[in-house]
Design an enzyme around this catalytic site. Structure first.
Site, PDB file in Angstrom:
ATOM      1  N   THR A  67      34.278  44.983  34.439  1.00  0.00           N
ATOM      2  CA  THR A  67      34.802  44.960  35.830  1.00  0.00           C
ATOM      3  C   THR A  67      34.096  45.944  36.553  1.00  0.00           C
ATOM      4  OG1 THR A  67      36.229  46.787  35.002  1.00  0.00           O
ATOM      5  CG2 THR A  67      36.855  44.713  34.634  1.00  0.00           C
ATOM      6  N   LYS A 104      53.540  50.610  52.679  1.00  0.00           N
ATOM      7  CA  LYS A 104      54.918  50.623  52.722  1.00  0.00           C
ATOM      8  C   LYS A 104      55.520  51.661  53.931  1.00  0.00           C
ATOM      9  CE  LYS A 104      58.913  51.229  49.663  1.00  0.00           C
ATOM     10  NZ  LYS A 104      59.377  51.344  48.227  1.00  0.00           N
ATOM     11  N   TRP A 143      57.517  46.645  52.990  1.00  0.00           N
ATOM     12  CA  TRP A 143      56.112  46.487  52.624  1.00  0.00           C
ATOM     13  C   TRP A 143      55.311  45.673  53.536  1.00  0.00           C
ATOM     14  CZ3 TRP A 143      54.067  49.228  48.899  1.00  0.00           C
ATOM     15  CH2 TRP A 143      54.897  49.820  47.958  1.00  0.00           C
ATOM     16  N   GLU A 169      38.563  39.417  34.245  1.00  0.00           N
ATOM     17  CA  GLU A 169      39.456  38.914  33.212  1.00  0.00           C
ATOM     18  C   GLU A 169      40.023  37.681  32.992  1.00  0.00           C
ATOM     19  OE1 GLU A 169      40.255  43.378  34.669  1.00  0.00           O
ATOM     20  OE2 GLU A 169      39.725  41.490  35.601  1.00  0.00           O
TER      21      GLU A 169
END
Length: 541
Positions: A186, A439, A444, A330
């Site tokens: 990654t 937020k 959100w 992944e």
């Protein structure tokens, strides 16, 4: 009662053997680092792979050893993919765009014993060689004419000399399909990069699934141009999936600018290509500035970051269909591909467009759910956001040397770190990365939604939404914007563009106009750098 079917392993070598036998004269074309265009075929590649396999054995590579590559998309890198895996060793592709410290960490953590690299990266490897005590042989992927006269790299070998010295008669080992075949790390925007270890089985199944009609739908009629690098999640599996169906492969090498890509598409009759949005923005800008088109190109796969409406419209204006896709290191990487279903294709045009901008729906081989904080599935109503979790045949269940994935993970599920919604027929929309949500006043706000709106402005080349601290609301959204070359717009004009496009309380309080936005080594917006640079800048600064 057991079925009476043959038991044959799903090994990567079987892909090339099939391509060489039944599509032997199909071309593999490469723009090389050295300059010329190189042409070969699957049949010729298979013979070279056999020679390379013998060369690797002569270098002492054994089953289970890790062999590193730092290379562009080209025929030599393709040969390494198959020769290393064919011996039962692990092909470890490394991203040269990472920081030097990250690269040395990755090579050491993986335990690379032999390192192959392109001419472009000779200066990089020269600086790293002294920090890689486990690497016992360095191989420059070129011919004798392009080898450096002097280099501080110990045991520097010439790729073409290694291959030419060997026979193409090789006794390949019988592979257990569960053996490791590839390793990719990654990008590691926080902490050290983590390795994802693929198996022969996972890679073959991923290639088969991506070739489904609702995936990339590659066939022997296609000419495929993988712009996404072979050092990043196996170029989304295209070196396997293209060979599996006998499609012509066209490799761009290091030539990724708009001019070079358009010429390659035209010269090689490319029908499908794949890459990240930043590459396609440059290609479309080149076509717009030169008045040229992309005749012959049928579809483009956009992944690595969200595809904006303006990017999709730009390709459609040139007669090219966009396939929006989603995945991660992944997940090998393909988890979602956005192709119309019978139901969605019957909707009005505007509704179809909204669906096309979603990340897509799962292909067979993966399962998905959107879950609450306790892991309970949320309604598939297209409106309830939650953690996107994935399970499947090519999904990792632990990082290399760092098992398990998460001590608190739900068994059998990988938490992607994305916040998403899902419809009743499986269309998933990534609302945000969990760490990138804003937020404000307890509500959100999706940074991706704000970025998509801003990207549809005709003056904007790229945009990123981040949170800035606010005494009253906790956080408020801020847009950081790079304009197109020669374009002019004021922050106030850009803010006004949001009116009527998002809820009033979601409209960013301010817009900062900058020359360039920072990106990760794989072309994604680097939100950590953006927050460090711009989150604390006073409003109207």
């Amino acid at each position: 009662m057991r079925g009476q079917m043959m038991q044959l392993p799903l090994d990567i070598g079987s892909i090339l053997r099939f391509a060489a036998k039944f599509h032997g004269d199909t071309e593999i074309v490469s723009r090389t680092v050295e300059g010329p265009v190189h042409r070969t075929t699957y049949a010729e590649a298979a013979l070279r792979v056999a020679r390379l396999g013998n060369a690797l054995r002569r270098l002492g590579v054994k089953r289970g050893d890790v062999v590193g590559t730092i290379a562009w998309n080209g025929y030599r890198h393709f040969e390494l993919y198959y020769a290393i895996a064919g011996l039962g060793a692990v092909c470890h592709t490394t991203n040269p765009r990472l920081f030097a410290d990250q690269i040395s960490f990755i090579l050491d953590d993986a335990g690379d014993e032999v390192l192959f690299f392109d001419l472009t990266f000779l200066p990089l490897v020269e600086t790293l060689a002294g920090r890689l005590p486990k690497v016992r042989a360095f191989v420059l992927m070129t011919d004798r004419a392009h080898m450096p006269a002097n280099s501080p790299i110990p045991n520097l070998l010439c790729y073409e000399e290694l291959v030419e010295a060997e026979s193409d008669d090789i006794d390949w080992p019988r592979i257990d399909e569960h053996e490791a075949s590839g390793l990719c790390y990654t990008s590691g925007t926080t902490g050290n990069p983590r390795g994802v270890l693929y198996s022969h089985r996972s890679s073959v199944l991923h290639a088969m699934a991506s070739n489904l009609a609702d995936g990339f739908a590659l066939s022997a009629r296609d000419a495929v141009l993988p712009v996404v690098p072979m050092f990043h999640v196996n170029a989304w599996g295209i070196p396997y999936s293209a060979a599996m169906v006998g499609a012509k492969l066209v490799f761009p090498g290091p030539h990724l600018d708009g001019t070079s890509l358009r010429l390659l598409i035209a010269d090689e009759d490319v029908t499908i290509t794949a890459g990240v949005p930043t590459v396609w923005m440059n290609l479309l800008a080149h076509c717009r500035d030169t008045g040229t088109d992309l005749a012959g190109l049928e579809r483009v796969v956009v992944g690595g970051a969200a595809c904006s409406a303006s990017l999709m419209e730009g390709f459609e204006a040139l007669g090219v269909r966009v396939i929006h896709a989603w995945g991660m290191t992944e997940t090998s990487p393909l988890g979602l591909a956005n192709t119309p279903s019978r139901k969605s294709a019957a909707l009005p045009a505007e509704a179809q467009r909204k669906i096309a901008l979603k990340q897509g729906r799962p292909i067979f081989g993966v399962d998905l759910k959107v879950a609450d904080s306790h892991g309970n599935p949320l309604p598939q109503d297209g409106h309830s956001p939650g953690a996107l979790k994935i399970s499947g045949h090519w999904i990792c269940d632990g990082y290399f040397r760092l098992d398990p994935v998460d001590a608190h993970a739900e068994p059998g599920w990988f938490d992607t770190g994305d916040v998403a919604t899902m419809t009743d027929d499986g269309f998933v929309e990534i609302v945000d990365r969990t760490k990138d949500m804003i937020k404000s006043g307890g509500e959100w706000i999706s940074s991706i939604q704000l970025e998509n709106v801003m990207m549809s402005h005709p003056m904007v080349r790229e945009a990123a939404a981040i949170a800035r601290p606010d005494d009253r609301w906790g956080e408020r959204p801020r847009l950081v914007v790079a304009l197109r070359d020669g374009a002019q717009a004021t922050p106030a004009e850009l803010r006004e563009f949001f009116e009527g496009r998002v809820s009033k309380w979601c409209v960013p309080d301010d817009v900062l106009i900058v020359d360039e936005l920072p990106h990760t080594a794989t072309g994604k917006l680097l939100k950590t750098a953006l927050r460090a640079l711009y989150a604390q800048v006073p409003v109207d600064a």
